[in-house]
Design an enzyme around this catalytic site. Structure first.
Site, short mmCIF file in Angstrom:
data_model
loop_
_atom_site.label_atom_id
_atom_site.label_comp_id
_atom_site.label_asym_id
_atom_site.label_seq_id
_atom_site.Cartn_x
_atom_site.Cartn_y
_atom_site.Cartn_z
N CYS A 122 7.22 2.76 -12.25
CA CYS A 122 6.26 2.21 -11.39
C CYS A 122 5.05 2.77 -11.32
O CYS A 122 3.90 1.91 -11.31
CB CYS A 122 6.83 2.39 -9.89
SG CYS A 122 7.22 4.15 -9.59
N CYS A 130 9.74 -0.79 -10.44
CA CYS A 130 10.16 0.29 -11.28
C CYS A 130 11.06 -0.24 -12.39
O CYS A 130 11.76 0.50 -13.15
CB CYS A 130 11.23 1.17 -10.54
SG CYS A 130 10.21 1.90 -9.03
N LYS A 195 18.55 7.39 -3.04
CA LYS A 195 16.99 7.20 -3.03
C LYS A 195 16.95 6.04 -1.93
O LYS A 195 17.32 4.86 -2.49
CB LYS A 195 16.33 7.05 -4.17
CG LYS A 195 14.93 6.94 -4.15
CD LYS A 195 13.99 6.99 -5.27
CE LYS A 195 12.61 6.69 -5.28
NZ LYS A 195 11.74 6.82 -6.49
N ARG A 205 2.50 6.99 -3.20
CA ARG A 205 2.05 5.96 -3.86
C ARG A 205 0.56 5.84 -4.11
O ARG A 205 0.11 5.12 -5.05
CB ARG A 205 2.77 4.68 -3.13
CG ARG A 205 4.16 4.59 -3.63
CD ARG A 205 4.77 3.42 -2.87
NE ARG A 205 6.28 3.54 -2.81
CZ ARG A 205 7.14 2.59 -2.31
NH1 ARG A 205 6.77 1.35 -1.42
NH2 ARG A 205 8.44 3.05 -2.24
N ARG A 217 10.42 -2.69 -2.53
CA ARG A 217 11.79 -2.13 -3.61
C ARG A 217 13.08 -2.17 -3.04
O ARG A 217 13.99 -1.44 -3.35
CB ARG A 217 11.46 -0.34 -3.94
CG ARG A 217 10.04 -0.10 -4.36
CD ARG A 217 9.99 1.11 -5.23
NE ARG A 217 8.95 1.95 -5.46
CZ ARG A 217 7.79 1.34 -6.35
NH1 ARG A 217 8.02 0.15 -6.67
NH2 ARG A 217 6.55 1.99 -6.44
N GLU A 233 26.91 5.87 -4.27
CA GLU A 233 25.98 6.43 -5.52
C GLU A 233 26.24 7.59 -6.24
O GLU A 233 26.03 7.60 -7.58
CB GLU A 233 24.53 6.13 -4.77
CG GLU A 233 24.06 4.69 -4.58
CD GLU A 233 23.65 4.17 -5.79
OE1 GLU A 233 23.72 4.51 -6.88
OE2 GLU A 233 23.15 2.75 -5.75
N LYS A 248 16.95 11.49 -1.28
CA LYS A 248 15.60 11.55 -0.98
C LYS A 248 15.15 10.43 0.00
O LYS A 248 16.06 9.38 -0.14
CB LYS A 248 14.80 11.32 -2.50
CG LYS A 248 13.44 10.88 -2.22
CD LYS A 248 13.03 10.56 -3.55
CE LYS A 248 11.70 10.24 -3.49
NZ LYS A 248 11.13 9.60 -4.90
N SER A 274 6.38 12.94 0.03
CA SER A 274 4.91 12.93 0.35
C SER A 274 4.61 12.57 1.83
O SER A 274 3.64 13.40 2.45
CB SER A 274 4.13 12.28 -0.49
OG SER A 274 4.71 10.72 -0.28
N TYR A 313 5.98 19.87 -1.92
CA TYR A 313 4.60 20.21 -2.18
C TYR A 313 4.19 21.31 -1.15
O TYR A 313 3.16 21.97 -1.72
CB TYR A 313 3.73 18.91 -1.58
CG TYR A 313 4.41 17.65 -2.23
CD1 TYR A 313 4.06 17.20 -3.65
CD2 TYR A 313 5.19 16.70 -1.45
CE1 TYR A 313 4.42 16.07 -4.03
CE2 TYR A 313 5.54 15.46 -2.19
CZ TYR A 313 5.07 15.07 -3.49
OH TYR A 313 5.69 14.18 -4.08
C1 PBG Z 1 8.84 6.88 -8.30
C2 PBG Z 1 8.85 7.86 -7.28
C3 PBG Z 1 8.50 7.80 -5.90
C4 PBG Z 1 8.65 8.96 -5.37
C5 PBG Z 1 8.90 9.80 -6.36
N1 PBG Z 1 9.15 9.07 -7.41
C6 PBG Z 1 7.88 6.61 -5.36
C7 PBG Z 1 8.64 5.56 -5.11
O1 PBG Z 1 9.65 5.30 -5.51
O2 PBG Z 1 7.85 4.62 -4.58
C8 PBG Z 1 8.26 9.59 -4.09
C9 PBG Z 1 7.84 10.92 -4.03
C10 PBG Z 1 7.16 11.22 -2.67
O3 PBG Z 1 6.86 10.43 -1.76
O4 PBG Z 1 6.65 12.46 -2.41
N2 PBG Z 1 9.71 5.75 -8.34
#
Ligand code: PBG
Length: 323
Positions: A122, A130, A195, A205, A217, A233, A248, A274, A313
């Protein structure tokens, strides 16, 4: 009347008693710190929605890697912004891209640091999805071929762990196959097995310039209303050869972590994403919460739910607080 012999409060009477009976511990050894690398040199720009996190050119990423290793952090995950984007995300497997250069340079400068490579497209595709788009749909099996190239290029650069985050079906098997074929049978796969399609990825993003340019997504990431599907999964990814499975986001999904923990014997990672980070940072900046206490409580809760590894983080701050 209660039975006066039984008083749980006895075991809470002092910090030393409490620590004697504490069930879960949080250590800097559990943490992985994400780093965002960008093209150029001598760049260090704070990401507005993720205060304390930076866009770093490779030279500065190496300096940061040395610093965090000295703090006792044992692992970093590398994300990157490429120099160019196209329909299929070919900069994701370009050995001159910032991610591949950062992996090699960090491996050389701090060989003991465990390097995780995030495998996805992505950040590299012009449409921000992705995978490869065929007739407006992210084509699963065509995408697998591209993910193999990304994983291989990161292993060649020196990644110890490959972490596919794309949510295509069969990508763990595809990546295991190419790694084994090219003599990387000791490279670990930590799959983003569970995820969710989550609004908590918003700040990332912005940071990774990876928002989808059309749609969302939800055709590949999971529906946040589901939990049985998470077990499915995980089962699939383990059967395809995943060594570590990730869940996640983290905080709103600790029920999932706990359910998966009961079912499997492989290590579990969680990604404290994030949006979770940004909320804490914003509230702390306003003095509405005690940042240190909130973070230590949240990360300990992730461990209590069953996570072995926490990608966060907050890792640098936590390393300093736990010293
Ligand atoms: C890539 C990816 C994402 C994150 C980690 N790898 C974003 C998404 O799937 O849109 C998110 C990490 C975060 O929010 O800290 N696909």
């Amino acid at each position: 009347m209660f039975d006066k012999k039984i008083r749980p409060r006895r075991l809470r009477i002092s910090e030393n008693i409490r620590s004697l009976v504490r069930e879960t511990n949080l250590s800097v050894k559990n943490l992985v710190y994400p780093i965002f690398v960008v093209p150029g040199e001598n760049i260090r720009e704070e990401i507005p929605s993720m205060p304390g996190c930076y866009h770093l050119s490779v030279d500065n990423a190496v300096e940061l890697a040395k610093k965090i290793s000295a703090l006792g952090i044992t692992s970093v995950e590398i994300f990157g912004l490429p120099e160019y984007k196209d329909e299929i995300g070919s900069s994701a497997w370009d050995k001159n891209s910032p991610v591949q250069r950062a992996i090699s340079a960090i491996k050389k400068a701090v060989p003991e640091l465990v390097i995780v490579g995030d495998v996805c497209l992505c950040q590299y595709t012009s449409h921000g999805h992705c995978g490869k788009i065929c007739d407006g749909y992210v084509d699963n099996d065509e995408t697998l071929k591209l993910l193999q190239k990304v994983a291989l290029s990161q292993a060649e650069a020196g990644a110890d762990i490959i972490a596919p985050s794309d949510m295509m079906d069969g990508r763990v098997a595809a990546i295991r196959e190419i790694l084994d074929e090219k003599n990387f049978s000791n490279v670990i796969i930590m799959s983003y097995a569970v995820k969710y399609a989550s609004a908590f990825y918003g700040p990332f993003r912005d940071a990774a310039d990876s928002a989808p340019q059309f749609g969302d997504r939800k055709q590949y990431q999971m529906d946040f209303a589901n939990s049985r599907e998470a077990l499915k999964e995980v089962e699939i990814d383990l059967s395809e050869g995943a060594d570590i499975v990730m869940i996640k986001p983290a905080l709103a999904y600790l029920d999932i972590v706990s359910k998966v923990r009961e079912k499997i014997n492989n290590p579990i990672a969680v990604y404290n994403v994030s949006g979770e980070y940004a909320m804490v940072k914003a509230a702390a900046k306003n003095n509405w919460i005690d940042e240190k206490k909130i973070v230590l409580e949240s990360l300990t809760a992730m461990r209590r739910a069953g996570a072995d590894i926490i990608i966060t983080y907050h890792a640098i701050d936590v390393a300093e607080w736990l010293k």
